[in-house]
Write an enzyme that holds these catalytic residues in place. Structure first.
Site, PDB file in Angstrom:
ATOM      1  N   GLU A  39     -26.746  19.422 -11.575  1.00  0.00           N
ATOM      2  CA  GLU A  39     -26.931  17.728 -11.930  1.00  0.00           C
ATOM      3  C   GLU A  39     -26.926  17.433 -13.591  1.00  0.00           C
ATOM      4  OE1 GLU A  39     -27.056  13.383 -12.456  1.00  0.00           O
ATOM      5  OE2 GLU A  39     -25.729  15.178 -10.663  1.00  0.00           O
ATOM      6  N   GLU A  80       0.753  -1.371   0.127  1.00  0.00           N
ATOM      7  CA  GLU A  80       0.030  -0.138   0.333  1.00  0.00           C
ATOM      8  C   GLU A  80       0.855   1.433  -0.002  1.00  0.00           C
ATOM      9  OE1 GLU A  80      -1.779   2.957  -0.055  1.00  0.00           O
ATOM     10  OE2 GLU A  80      -3.330   0.707  -0.066  1.00  0.00           O
ATOM     11  N   CYS A 103     -12.573   4.351   1.088  1.00  0.00           N
ATOM     12  CA  CYS A 103     -12.971   4.688   2.375  1.00  0.00           C
ATOM     13  C   CYS A 103     -12.893   5.069   4.058  1.00  0.00           C
ATOM     14  CB  CYS A 103     -14.315   3.272   2.911  1.00  0.00           C
ATOM     15  SG  CYS A 103     -15.460   2.814   4.285  1.00  0.00           S
ATOM     16  N   GLY A 120      -7.075   1.068   4.575  1.00  0.00           N
ATOM     17  CA  GLY A 120      -7.575   2.125   4.731  1.00  0.00           C
ATOM     18  C   GLY A 120      -8.528   2.152   3.476  1.00  0.00           C
ATOM     19  N   HIS A 141     -41.058  -4.098  19.536  1.00  0.00           N
ATOM     20  CA  HIS A 141     -41.590  -3.064  19.722  1.00  0.00           C
ATOM     21  C   HIS A 141     -40.998  -1.591  20.926  1.00  0.00           C
ATOM     22  CE1 HIS A 141     -45.170  -0.105  18.934  1.00  0.00           C
ATOM     23  NE2 HIS A 141     -45.445  -0.476  20.175  1.00  0.00           N
TER      24      HIS A 141
END
Length: 455
Positions: free
Chosen positions: A205, A33, A41, A38, A441
């Site tokens: 957009e 890496e 994200c 990580g 509930h």
């Protein structure tokens, strides 16, 4: 030359989980890496944004919502630099946790860029001055923001007026005027945070709706909620110039200009495949991503690609599952990917969550359906904690009403409630069995039961 059973390139969700699963199975694993473990994200995506959004939610309650519940706060304010500092603490803690887990499992980590080449009996990784041989390799290098070739963007990135999702999460000040380009998950979440924090936010957009390929009713209701927060949407529109701190936008009614202090580019992400040597391996690609089969294996035997880099679903939870499937296949265990029920969440307030087919998608596929919908105002806990709202639960059933094909939710805790619906959809649990299931509930998840029994 060192030899390993499995080499993983990339330490994001797909990479670090694949390394863990392989090590747990007794394999000798190396993970390369070049940045921090990580991935997107953990360092600049899911976790940082949720930390900021939670701060905004607390501020929103202190500012005015708390009064509805008999709680008053004098002059609350959102201290953005402190929110950023807490975000960094959260990221540091979690990155440390991942690193410690990898170390405990005996996984060797090299923090450098890795080159890759094919050999007759496997692959060779070049990591700095080290050369490593492995029989199986997994590419899990993630994704990066798409940077459009629009006049002014390059200069804006250089002077800091144009940002990607990486830079905006490090920004210490709240811009007075923020233009967000793209109404996908990242764009909407950042628009929501900065609107609550005090920015005047405009979202541009290209399509005629927000949220991407989600249910149209969910999209429209979410848009109304965000508009009530003060966010301005410019839909069906395209930015063609961002020079001089002004976004020039071609809209259905003509050209408009929107001044900004900061402009956030959220026009999607693309696979990150800058791996030395990869271009010479005859890897089959489509749309800039390596093509993989149901086991996440590429056309090159023994070479796998999982997570954002394969371009299927750029979601951390999908990356986790793809990593497991890839490692299981490497070890000869029967497993394959199933993409029929992929949950997604937009962490605005309220949250929007979805899974499976939308009503529109089912119609396009020629699938006969029965649609059931219930207002969240039928739910006691939701009213107690949030008051009345326009939220809902919508279920798309097969034409005989026997199983759930898709679900859409707009309510608090939607991110938590979508899991049981995902389980129901993926495993085709009969509706009659769900009807006989006892829901606790009072919980918001009872809205599932209310919707199922809706006539």
């Amino acid at each position: 030359m060192k030899t390993y059973d499995i080499a993983v390139i990339g330490g994001g969700p797909a990479g670090y989980l694949a390394a863990e699963r392989a090590a747990e199975a007794g394999k000798k694993v190396i993970l390369a890496e070049k940045n921090a473990v990580g991935g997107v994200c953990l360092n600049e995506g899911c976790i940082p944004t949720k930390t900021l959004l939670h701060a905004a939610k607390i501020f929103e309650y202190g500012q005015y919502k708390g009064k509805e519940f008999g709680v008053s706060c004098e002059n609350p304010r959102l201290h953005h630099p402190r929110a950023i500092a807490r975000k960094q603490d959260v990221v540091k803690t979690l990155v440390g946790g991942v690193s410690s887990a990898l170390a405990r499992k005996g996984i060797d980590i090299i923090q450098t860029e890795a080159g890759l080449r094919k050999e007759d009996n496997g692959f060779v990784l070049t990591c700095g001055n080290e050369t490593i041989r492995t029989s199986k390799a997994l590419i899990a290098t993630g994704s990066e923001p798409v940077i459009p070739n629009i006049p002014g963007v390059a200069g804006g990135l250089a002077d800091g007026s144009v940002l990607t999702s990486r830079e905006i999460l490090e920004m210490r000040e709240i811009p007075e005027q923020l233009v967000v380009v793209g109404a996908g998950v990242i764009g909407l979440e950042m628009a929501a945070y900065f609107s609550i924090a005090g920015s005047r936010v405009t979202v541009v957009e290209m399509t005629g709706h927000i949220g991407g390929p989600i249910d149209m009713e969910l999209s429209q209701t979410l848009q109304r909620n965000l508009e009530n927060m003060g966010i301005h949407f410019v839909l069906g529109s395209r930015i063609f110039d961002v020079s001089g701190s002004t976004a020039c936008v071609k809209t259905p009614s003509g050209t408009q200009e929107f001044p900004y202090d900061k402009l956030l580019m959220c026009m999607g992400r693309k696979p990150s495949l800058n791996i030395p040597g990869l271009s010479g391996m005859n890897l089959y690609m489509e749309h800039g991503a390596p093509v993989v089969d149901k086991h996440c294996e590429t056309n090159i035997p023994g070479l796998y690609a999982a997570g954002d880099v394969n371009g299927k679903y750029m979601l951390a939870h999908v990356a986790y599952r793809e990593a497991e499937v890839a490692v299981n296949h490497m070890m000869g265990k029967a497993d394959e990917m199933n993409y029929t029920a992929i949950p997604g969440v937009i962490y605005t307030q309220p949250e929007a969550a979805f899974c499976g087919l939308t009503e529109q998608q089912a119609t396009e596929k020629g699938i006969q359906t029965i649609v059931k919908k219930a207002s969240i105002n039928l739910n006691g806990r939701h009213i107690a904690e949030n008051g009345l709202s326009g939220g809902f639960c919508k279920l798309v059933l097969d034409g005989k009403g026997q199983t759930i094909l898709g679900a859409s939710l707009l309510c608090s805790y939607a991110s938590e409630i979508i899991y049981p619906l995902t389980l129901m959809i993926q495993n085709k649990i009969p509706l009659e069995g769900i009807k006989r299931t006892i829901f606790p509930h009072p919980t918001v998840c009872e809205i599932i039961r209310e919707t199922i029994f809706t006539e």
